[in-house]
Design a protein around this motif. Structure first.
Motif, PDB file in Angstrom:
ATOM      1  N   CYS A   1      -5.824   2.900   0.648  1.00 43.00           N
ATOM      2  CA  CYS A   1      -5.177   1.465   1.373  1.00 43.00           C
ATOM      3  C   CYS A   1      -4.498   2.033   2.718  1.00 43.00           C
ATOM      4  CB  CYS A   1      -4.044   0.852   0.333  1.00 43.00           C
ATOM      5  SG  CYS A   1      -2.811   1.733  -0.012  1.00 43.00           S
ATOM      6  N   SER A   2      -4.054   0.910   3.463  1.00 44.99           N
ATOM      7  CA  SER A   2      -3.485   1.319   4.731  1.00 44.99           C
ATOM      8  C   SER A   2      -2.174   1.548   4.358  1.00 44.99           C
ATOM      9  CB  SER A   2      -3.435  -0.075   5.725  1.00 44.99           C
ATOM     10  OG  SER A   2      -2.647  -1.032   5.173  1.00 44.99           O
ATOM     11  N   THR A   3      -1.271   2.345   5.276  1.00 46.71           N
ATOM     12  CA  THR A   3       0.003   2.607   5.012  1.00 46.71           C
ATOM     13  C   THR A   3       1.021   1.501   5.046  1.00 46.71           C
ATOM     14  OG1 THR A   3      -0.024   4.659   6.254  1.00 46.71           O
ATOM     15  CG2 THR A   3       2.125   3.968   5.930  1.00 46.71           C
ATOM     16  N   LYS A   4       0.659   0.437   5.730  1.00 48.05           N
ATOM     17  CA  LYS A   4       1.594  -0.911   5.836  1.00 48.05           C
ATOM     18  C   LYS A   4       1.367  -1.593   4.423  1.00 48.05           C
ATOM     19  CE  LYS A   4       1.626  -5.439   7.942  1.00 48.05           C
ATOM     20  NZ  LYS A   4       1.799  -6.175   6.773  1.00 48.05           N
ATOM     21  N   THR A   5       0.128  -1.697   3.762  1.00 49.66           N
ATOM     22  CA  THR A   5      -0.081  -2.020   2.415  1.00 49.66           C
ATOM     23  C   THR A   5       0.680  -1.269   1.461  1.00 49.66           C
ATOM     24  OG1 THR A   5      -2.461  -3.125   3.021  1.00 49.66           O
ATOM     25  CG2 THR A   5      -1.685  -2.668   0.796  1.00 49.66           C
ATOM     26  N   ALA A   6       0.974  -0.163   1.632  1.00 45.37           N
ATOM     27  CA  ALA A   6       1.318   0.794   0.652  1.00 45.37           C
ATOM     28  C   ALA A   6       2.877   0.489   0.668  1.00 45.37           C
ATOM     29  CB  ALA A   6       1.121   2.256   0.814  1.00 45.37           C
ATOM     30  N   ILE A   7       3.531   0.537   1.846  1.00 45.97           N
ATOM     31  CA  ILE A   7       4.890   0.138   2.155  1.00 45.97           C
ATOM     32  C   ILE A   7       5.374  -1.173   1.505  1.00 45.97           C
ATOM     33  CG2 ILE A   7       6.766  -0.134   3.851  1.00 45.97           C
ATOM     34  CD1 ILE A   7       5.387   2.128   5.571  1.00 45.97           C
ATOM     35  N   ASP A   8       4.400  -2.313   1.837  1.00 45.01           N
ATOM     36  CA  ASP A   8       4.711  -3.424   1.332  1.00 45.01           C
ATOM     37  C   ASP A   8       4.844  -3.522  -0.287  1.00 45.01           C
ATOM     38  OD1 ASP A   8       4.650  -4.460   3.790  1.00 45.01           O
ATOM     39  OD2 ASP A   8       2.648  -5.284   3.869  1.00 45.01           O
ATOM     40  N   ARG A   9       3.825  -2.885  -0.832  1.00 42.98           N
ATOM     41  CA  ARG A   9       3.932  -2.798  -2.022  1.00 42.98           C
ATOM     42  C   ARG A   9       5.239  -2.090  -2.750  1.00 42.98           C
ATOM     43  NH1 ARG A   9      -2.498  -1.420  -2.929  1.00 42.98           N
ATOM     44  NH2 ARG A   9      -3.260  -3.678  -2.540  1.00 42.98           N
ATOM     45  N   ILE A  10       5.690  -1.047  -2.207  1.00 40.51           N
ATOM     46  CA  ILE A  10       6.593  -0.076  -2.675  1.00 40.51           C
ATOM     47  C   ILE A  10       7.902  -1.175  -2.430  1.00 40.51           C
ATOM     48  CG2 ILE A  10       8.228   1.632  -1.783  1.00 40.51           C
ATOM     49  CD1 ILE A  10       5.646   3.214  -0.586  1.00 40.51           C
ATOM     50  N   LYS A  11       8.080  -1.812  -1.268  1.00 39.29           N
ATOM     51  CA  LYS A  11       9.172  -2.746  -0.998  1.00 39.29           C
ATOM     52  C   LYS A  11       9.215  -3.734  -2.059  1.00 39.29           C
ATOM     53  CE  LYS A  11       9.657  -2.114   3.975  1.00 39.29           C
ATOM     54  NZ  LYS A  11       9.528  -2.705   5.445  1.00 39.29           N
ATOM     55  N   LYS A  12       8.170  -4.217  -2.589  1.00 38.60           N
ATOM     56  CA  LYS A  12       7.860  -5.298  -3.334  1.00 38.60           C
ATOM     57  C   LYS A  12       8.513  -4.971  -4.996  1.00 38.60           C
ATOM     58  CE  LYS A  12       4.745  -8.825  -5.341  1.00 38.60           C
ATOM     59  NZ  LYS A  12       3.205  -9.337  -5.269  1.00 38.60           N
TER      60      LYS A  12
END
Length: 220
Positions: free
Chosen positions: A130-141
């Motif tokens: 996955c993209s880093t952006k997707t990973a960070i969004d999921r981490i925040k979620k």
């Protein structure tokens, strides 16, 4: 025996959701990351002060990965959450960020190399990309405080390390799933996995939710 499937990917790639899905449909026992109160305490300290706690964390993680690998090999019919084969990625990130010394990294690498000799690759490695952006969004979620406390550069380097590792992977057959574009129902994944198991040689499959690309490991 060897583990049936190992699932790898950066933090936030969706490993737990995927393992729950694939274990039910293929009747595999899920083996999640081994943890205890000591590991949680070290992990929480690490996110506060990576330079102080990084080496201790990675050595303790390595012992857990090796134990997890032994369990997976003893049982065989399992799907594992992470493995010892990718464990070196995390200290590599710390070294590049100046949060682990070269001496600490060399000590870790020597131990890791010795333990790898007693570890058996799976029948199939699955890399959730996955993209880093997707990973960070999921981490925040999901809102784990210790993950939220670390800067985004860490996740960027971590994701690149995973990409580099699986760009050269050849220990077993490999399925790369782009979780940026694959729906949460993981459509067609079971059929693809079963097809890979029927392959007589090691192969690499890449799936983006619509198209499957296939090549032999030798031609990767």
């Amino acid at each position: 025996m060897k583990p049936k499937i190992i699932v790898e990917g950066t933090v936030g790639a969706g490993k737990t959701t995927f393992i729950n899905y694939i274990s039910e449909r293929l009747c595999l026992e899920p083996i999640y990351e081994l943890t205890d109160s000591k590991l949680i305490q070290i992990l929480e300290n690490f996110y506060i002060d990576p330079s102080k706690w990084g080496f201790q964390l990675q050595i303790y993680f390595l012992t857990k990965r090796f134990k997890q690998m032994k369990i997976g090999c003893e049982k065989g019919n399992v799907v594992m959450d992470r493995s010892i084969f990718c464990d070196h990625i995390f200290p590599s990130v710390l070294l590049k960020r100046g949060e682990m010394t070269k001496l600490e990294y060399d000590i870790y690498k020597e131990l890791h190399s010795n333990l790898i000799e007693f570890s058996t690759p799976p029948e199939l490695m699955i890399y959730l990309k996955c993209s880093t952006k997707t990973a960070i969004d999921r981490i925040k979620k999901r809102g784990r405080l210790w993950e939220l406390s670390i800067d985004e550069n860490y996740w960027e380097i971590l994701n690149r390390e995973y990409e580099d590792f699986f760009g050269q992977y050849s220990l077993s057959s490999l399925l790369i799933i782009n979780t940026d574009s694959v729906d949460e129902r993981f459509s067609n994944i079971v059929q693809i996995v079963e097809e890979i198991f029927r392959e007589p040689e090691k192969v690499i499959y890449e799936y983006n939710g619509n198209v499957v690309n296939k090549r032999s490991v030798a031609n990767a």
